[in-house]
Motif scaffolding. Sequence first.
Motif, PDB file in Angstrom:
ATOM      1  N   CYS A 104      53.645  42.174  43.493  1.00 30.17           N
ATOM      2  CA  CYS A 104      52.520  42.524  42.612  1.00 30.17           C
ATOM      3  C   CYS A 104      51.486  41.435  42.889  1.00 30.17           C
ATOM      4  CB  CYS A 104      52.933  42.582  41.148  1.00 30.17           C
ATOM      5  SG  CYS A 104      54.175  41.380  40.653  1.00 30.17           S
ATOM      6  N   VAL A 105      50.951  41.468  44.106  1.00 29.49           N
ATOM      7  CA  VAL A 105      50.191  40.354  44.666  1.00 29.49           C
ATOM      8  C   VAL A 105      48.934  40.046  43.866  1.00 29.49           C
ATOM      9  CG1 VAL A 105      49.076  39.439  46.738  1.00 29.49           C
ATOM     10  CG2 VAL A 105      51.104  40.883  46.960  1.00 29.49           C
ATOM     11  N   LEU A 106      48.133  41.058  43.567  1.00 30.31           N
ATOM     12  CA  LEU A 106      46.882  40.808  42.839  1.00 30.31           C
ATOM     13  C   LEU A 106      47.179  40.211  41.462  1.00 30.31           C
ATOM     14  CD1 LEU A 106      43.767  41.166  42.989  1.00 30.31           C
ATOM     15  CD2 LEU A 106      44.079  43.289  41.710  1.00 30.31           C
ATOM     16  N   PHE A 112      36.556  32.080  47.672  1.00 37.64           N
ATOM     17  CA  PHE A 112      37.618  33.083  47.517  1.00 37.64           C
ATOM     18  C   PHE A 112      37.519  33.595  46.080  1.00 37.64           C
ATOM     19  CE2 PHE A 112      41.675  35.023  47.054  1.00 37.64           C
ATOM     20  CZ  PHE A 112      42.285  35.147  48.299  1.00 37.64           C
ATOM     21  N   LEU A 113      37.239  34.885  45.901  1.00 35.53           N
ATOM     22  CA  LEU A 113      36.988  35.404  44.559  1.00 35.53           C
ATOM     23  C   LEU A 113      37.725  36.721  44.337  1.00 35.53           C
ATOM     24  CD1 LEU A 113      35.299  35.270  41.867  1.00 35.53           C
ATOM     25  CD2 LEU A 113      33.562  36.630  43.065  1.00 35.53           C
ATOM     26  N   ILE A 114      38.215  36.912  43.109  1.00 28.57           N
ATOM     27  CA  ILE A 114      38.802  38.185  42.686  1.00 28.57           C
ATOM     28  C   ILE A 114      37.920  38.772  41.590  1.00 28.57           C
ATOM     29  CG2 ILE A 114      40.773  39.287  41.556  1.00 28.57           C
ATOM     30  CD1 ILE A 114      42.508  36.987  42.742  1.00 28.57           C
ATOM     31  N   ILE A 115      37.548  40.047  41.745  1.00 27.11           N
ATOM     32  CA  ILE A 115      36.797  40.767  40.706  1.00 27.11           C
ATOM     33  C   ILE A 115      37.674  41.936  40.271  1.00 27.11           C
ATOM     34  CG2 ILE A 115      34.728  42.098  40.162  1.00 27.11           C
ATOM     35  CD1 ILE A 115      33.277  40.542  42.403  1.00 27.11           C
ATOM     36  N   THR A 116      37.982  41.990  38.967  1.00 29.77           N
ATOM     37  CA  THR A 116      38.863  43.054  38.493  1.00 29.77           C
ATOM     38  C   THR A 116      38.291  43.723  37.254  1.00 29.77           C
ATOM     39  OG1 THR A 116      41.121  43.609  37.789  1.00 29.77           O
ATOM     40  CG2 THR A 116      40.303  41.448  37.128  1.00 29.77           C
ATOM     41  N   GLY A 117      38.485  45.040  37.176  1.00 30.81           N
ATOM     42  CA  GLY A 117      38.001  45.799  36.025  1.00 30.81           C
ATOM     43  C   GLY A 117      38.381  47.248  36.165  1.00 30.81           C
ATOM     44  N   GLY A 118      38.338  47.979  35.060  1.00 33.30           N
ATOM     45  CA  GLY A 118      38.691  49.394  35.058  1.00 33.30           C
ATOM     46  C   GLY A 118      37.532  50.270  35.493  1.00 33.30           C
ATOM     47  N   PRO A 119      37.702  51.592  35.421  1.00 35.45           N
ATOM     48  CA  PRO A 119      36.627  52.510  35.828  1.00 35.45           C
ATOM     49  C   PRO A 119      35.417  52.374  34.912  1.00 35.45           C
ATOM     50  CG  PRO A 119      38.412  53.701  34.721  1.00 35.45           C
ATOM     51  CD  PRO A 119      38.900  52.315  34.931  1.00 35.45           C
ATOM     52  N   GLY A 120      34.217  52.501  35.494  1.00 38.24           N
ATOM     53  CA  GLY A 120      32.984  52.462  34.701  1.00 38.24           C
ATOM     54  C   GLY A 120      32.536  51.076  34.299  1.00 38.24           C
ATOM     55  N   THR A 121      33.206  50.030  34.826  1.00 40.85           N
ATOM     56  CA  THR A 121      32.838  48.663  34.428  1.00 40.85           C
ATOM     57  C   THR A 121      31.906  47.993  35.431  1.00 40.85           C
ATOM     58  OG1 THR A 121      34.863  47.778  35.450  1.00 40.85           O
ATOM     59  CG2 THR A 121      34.961  48.317  33.102  1.00 40.85           C
ATOM     60  N   GLY A 122      31.497  48.720  36.451  1.00 42.71           N
ATOM     61  CA  GLY A 122      30.465  48.182  37.340  1.00 42.71           C
ATOM     62  C   GLY A 122      30.955  47.575  38.642  1.00 42.71           C
ATOM     63  N   LYS A 123      32.194  47.843  39.046  1.00 43.86           N
ATOM     64  CA  LYS A 123      32.701  47.263  40.303  1.00 43.86           C
ATOM     65  C   LYS A 123      31.872  47.727  41.500  1.00 43.86           C
ATOM     66  CE  LYS A 123      37.075  48.526  40.080  1.00 43.86           C
ATOM     67  NZ  LYS A 123      37.102  49.313  38.822  1.00 43.86           N
ATOM     68  N   SER A 124      31.511  49.019  41.497  1.00 45.28           N
ATOM     69  CA  SER A 124      30.726  49.550  42.628  1.00 45.28           C
ATOM     70  C   SER A 124      29.332  48.929  42.669  1.00 45.28           C
ATOM     71  CB  SER A 124      30.603  51.076  42.520  1.00 45.28           C
ATOM     72  OG  SER A 124      31.881  51.669  42.563  1.00 45.28           O
ATOM     73  N   THR A 125      28.736  48.759  41.500  1.00 40.09           N
ATOM     74  CA  THR A 125      27.406  48.134  41.421  1.00 40.09           C
ATOM     75  C   THR A 125      27.459  46.709  41.965  1.00 40.09           C
ATOM     76  OG1 THR A 125      26.859  49.464  39.485  1.00 40.09           O
ATOM     77  CG2 THR A 125      25.539  47.488  39.844  1.00 40.09           C
ATOM     78  N   ILE A 126      28.463  45.957  41.541  1.00 36.35           N
ATOM     79  CA  ILE A 126      28.618  44.565  42.001  1.00 36.35           C
ATOM     80  C   ILE A 126      28.815  44.526  43.509  1.00 36.35           C
ATOM     81  CG2 ILE A 126      30.077  42.503  41.860  1.00 36.35           C
ATOM     82  CD1 ILE A 126      28.389  43.067  39.376  1.00 36.35           C
ATOM     83  N   ILE A 167      36.338  38.301  49.200  1.00 37.82           N
ATOM     84  CA  ILE A 167      36.237  38.863  47.846  1.00 37.82           C
ATOM     85  C   ILE A 167      37.193  40.045  47.732  1.00 37.82           C
ATOM     86  CG2 ILE A 167      34.716  39.947  46.147  1.00 37.82           C
ATOM     87  CD1 ILE A 167      32.367  38.473  47.540  1.00 37.82           C
ATOM     88  N   PHE A 168      38.139  39.934  46.813  1.00 37.75           N
ATOM     89  CA  PHE A 168      39.064  41.035  46.524  1.00 37.75           C
ATOM     90  C   PHE A 168      38.606  41.740  45.242  1.00 37.75           C
ATOM     91  CE2 PHE A 168      41.902  38.446  49.189  1.00 37.75           C
ATOM     92  CZ  PHE A 168      42.395  39.428  50.032  1.00 37.75           C
ATOM     93  N   ILE A 169      38.508  43.065  45.311  1.00 40.01           N
ATOM     94  CA  ILE A 169      38.063  43.860  44.172  1.00 40.01           C
ATOM     95  C   ILE A 169      39.155  44.879  43.840  1.00 40.01           C
ATOM     96  CG2 ILE A 169      36.297  45.457  43.329  1.00 40.01           C
ATOM     97  CD1 ILE A 169      34.370  44.141  45.372  1.00 40.01           C
ATOM     98  N   GLY A 170      39.495  44.996  42.575  1.00 40.60           N
ATOM     99  CA  GLY A 170      40.543  45.950  42.210  1.00 40.60           C
ATOM    100  C   GLY A 170      40.723  46.036  40.711  1.00 40.60           C
ATOM    101  N   ASP A 171      41.648  46.882  40.319  1.00 41.38           N
ATOM    102  CA  ASP A 171      41.962  47.089  38.909  1.00 41.38           C
ATOM    103  C   ASP A 171      43.395  46.616  38.674  1.00 41.38           C
ATOM    104  OD1 ASP A 171      42.475  47.969  36.367  1.00 41.38           O
ATOM    105  OD2 ASP A 171      41.708  50.006  36.664  1.00 41.38           O
ATOM    106  N   VAL A 172      43.550  45.452  38.106  1.00 42.87           N
ATOM    107  CA  VAL A 172      44.873  44.839  37.951  1.00 42.87           C
ATOM    108  C   VAL A 172      45.744  45.604  36.957  1.00 42.87           C
ATOM    109  CG1 VAL A 172      44.367  43.217  36.073  1.00 42.87           C
ATOM    110  CG2 VAL A 172      46.020  42.583  37.859  1.00 42.87           C
ATOM    111  N   ASP A 173      45.136  46.473  36.138  1.00 44.61           N
ATOM    112  CA  ASP A 173      45.914  47.244  35.165  1.00 44.61           C
ATOM    113  C   ASP A 173      46.536  48.506  35.753  1.00 44.61           C
ATOM    114  OD1 ASP A 173      45.470  45.516  32.971  1.00 44.61           O
ATOM    115  OD2 ASP A 173      43.454  46.333  32.751  1.00 44.61           O
ATOM    116  N   GLN A 174      46.181  48.831  36.989  1.00 47.09           N
ATOM    117  CA  GLN A 174      46.809  49.969  37.656  1.00 47.09           C
ATOM    118  C   GLN A 174      48.239  49.605  38.055  1.00 47.09           C
ATOM    119  OE1 GLN A 174      44.744  51.733  40.941  1.00 47.09           O
ATOM    120  NE2 GLN A 174      42.790  51.771  39.873  1.00 47.09           N
ATOM    121  N   LEU A 175      48.956  50.624  38.535  1.00 48.42           N
ATOM    122  CA  LEU A 175      50.288  50.377  39.081  1.00 48.42           C
ATOM    123  C   LEU A 175      50.198  49.395  40.236  1.00 48.42           C
ATOM    124  CD1 LEU A 175      51.601  54.046  39.249  1.00 48.42           C
ATOM    125  CD2 LEU A 175      52.551  52.241  37.812  1.00 48.42           C
TER     126      LEU A 175
END
Length: 722
Positions: free
Chosen positions: A466-468, A345-359, A451-459
């Motif tokens: 605020c589950v994530l 069970f994994l969470i990957i978080t980051g803003g735009p341009g940090t490689g989430k799509s690549t991962i 695997i959950f992927i998202g940007d925790v700094d968004q609304l």
Amino acid sequence: MAVQEVEEHTLYGSIENIVFSSDETGFTVASLKSSDSDDLISLVGIMPTIQAGEAIFCKGLWKYHPRHGRQFEVKSYEQKEPIDIAGIQKYLESGLIKGIGPTYARRIVSKFGLNTLKIIDESPKRLSEIEGIGKRRIDQIIKNWGDQKSLRDVMIFLQTHQVRPSLAQKIYKIYGDKSIEKVKDNPYALARTIFGVGFKTADTIAQSLSIPKNSPKRIEAAIEYCLWELSSQGHVCYPFEELKEEVAKLLELDADLIPPCLESLEHNQRVVIKALDDGTRFVFVTPLYFSEIGIAKEIERIKQGSCCIRDIDLEKGALWIESKMRIKLAEQQKKALQEAFKQKFLIITGGPGTGKSTITNGILKISEKLTSKILLAAPTGRAAKRLSEITWKKAFTIHALLEFDFTSRGFKKDKDNPLKCDLLIVDEASMIDTQLMYNLLKAIPDNARVIFIGDVDQLPSVGPGCVLKDMIDSETLPVQFLSHIYRQAKGSKIITNSHSINKGYFPDLSNPPGTDFIYIESDDPEDICQKILHLTCDELPRKYGFNTFQDIQVLSPMKKGGAGTENLNHLLQKHLTPSKTPLLKMGREFHLGDKVMQIKNNYDKKVYNGDVGIIEAIDTIDQEIRVIFDKESVIYDFSELDELILAYAVSIHKYQGSECPCIIMPIHTSHFKLLFKNLLYTGITRGKKLVIIVGSKKALAIAIKNDKSLKRHSGLKHFLTH
């Protein structure tokens, strides 16, 4: 001095036409043809049920209006069926009966004359004698004729209890012929079961039915109403003492009357009272409490299950991806990729341009060599579409993945009927609210990797929780943080400015040629609106080739105010889809071609909160509008239009998880109540090719400095750590 009595008069005649009628208030202006006068008489008053062609007996007062002249102000009225052929035809042409418009009305009256209404009432099958009326339309007319007669009784009853006509229609749609009985039994149930009926409306009805102000039934209804209202602001639970004060204020009662009713609700399992970390007692509505403890239990179950995907050599896997994708993975990316094959069970978080799509693509390419049972999902249709575009794989909305069951009103996929997958990847995870997350986790098999992927700094999500963030803050789950902006992303000012804002720094507002981030200064709301109109309707389509409806989205922090969504929608609608014959419903205008947004999940129609579509047809005969959502046609009855809002301009919160080629954002100091850093950050990151900020630097500075976003009360972090 004695007060002069105003003499009440009576009038009898037929309604020639309805000049104006408000669905919201029932206020109506009509023309009356009376045998006592050659001139038409202007009737005004609360008359929500009258129709053109009807005969009417009314009592009221003669008044003189400085602009409209002599009028008869109706205090009470009684409706009669039309008394002549012209009246019958007007009656049927009025739109009263779905399925009969002007053309069919003329044909029916021409055939049956004065017996028309009797035929429809007693022998409706004879309508088949009319050219163009088939069995389907006859069945529709029979149903709507019966519904209309019952609805009128309900509306007259509810009108005496100050219920708006538009809500009376919704009440009838839910309860049918039992509407009056249900309302009398417990008017407060309306606030729970009918979208658009709040506690205050239910309370007004209750007071008119002589339910005491200190009635436990009233207090308990207010408690539940407050909790659900707070959940619409994002709270899963609320501090006991603060809730007590909120309810007392709403009811204008002593706060000491509230605790016994809270205990009664807890005894009847409608609420749960629970002490969290520091011993403070919080109150949950029961479904949200069980959703949060359910999330914690389901995460633990998934973590403990054995993974059915075999282990790989992590170093070789990373090298293979670099070769396959022709890239060089940075250290953060490499670590995230490898953790995806180590963790269950994994969470990957980051803003735009940090490689989430690549991962995401790297994980998929390796996983496809190990299993064919892979599912991709996202919370909204737009987010799912974007995930498909990134991965070239089919991605589902979470709702579609879980398959709504219309019989049980729940999801088909659950613990007893789990998803068939070895790997589930969920994008835009910050948007998932408490109840949806619980339903999703329940349906994941024990041996699947998640695997959950998202940007925790968004609304956070539109729905409660605020589950994530709670999952990350609990420090009970493996999390990979991506923060490095990669070379190809550094050329975008959308990306560099959004990261600057997220770190609390002022963005670069210079406007060099070819930039994808433009700042237009203005400190006047009216000027801001005019600039947005010019950009949307003229400059951007001409200069960039953007489609005004599909490629441009205006996002505003607030609903009200000069630069709020309501005013912007009104202005943009007037410019983009002008109409001489708008559909006026519930105090709003709908035009053919309007851009609209669905504002509640509607499982029957398969449209969800935040979906954006275009009105492609307005049918005044069948009283329906047809909206196209991503090539799917959805029909709305006129009584359902409160589920739609204009979407030329929408709130940033409503648009999270979606993207658009061009985003225009008004930012003004009048928005100060909602000027938060994460709101500004979320809005900017919705733009794919161009972001335009129209507003003041002072407002931008207020937002960037304000990182104290509205606090949401939840118990998930507590349940994950205890």
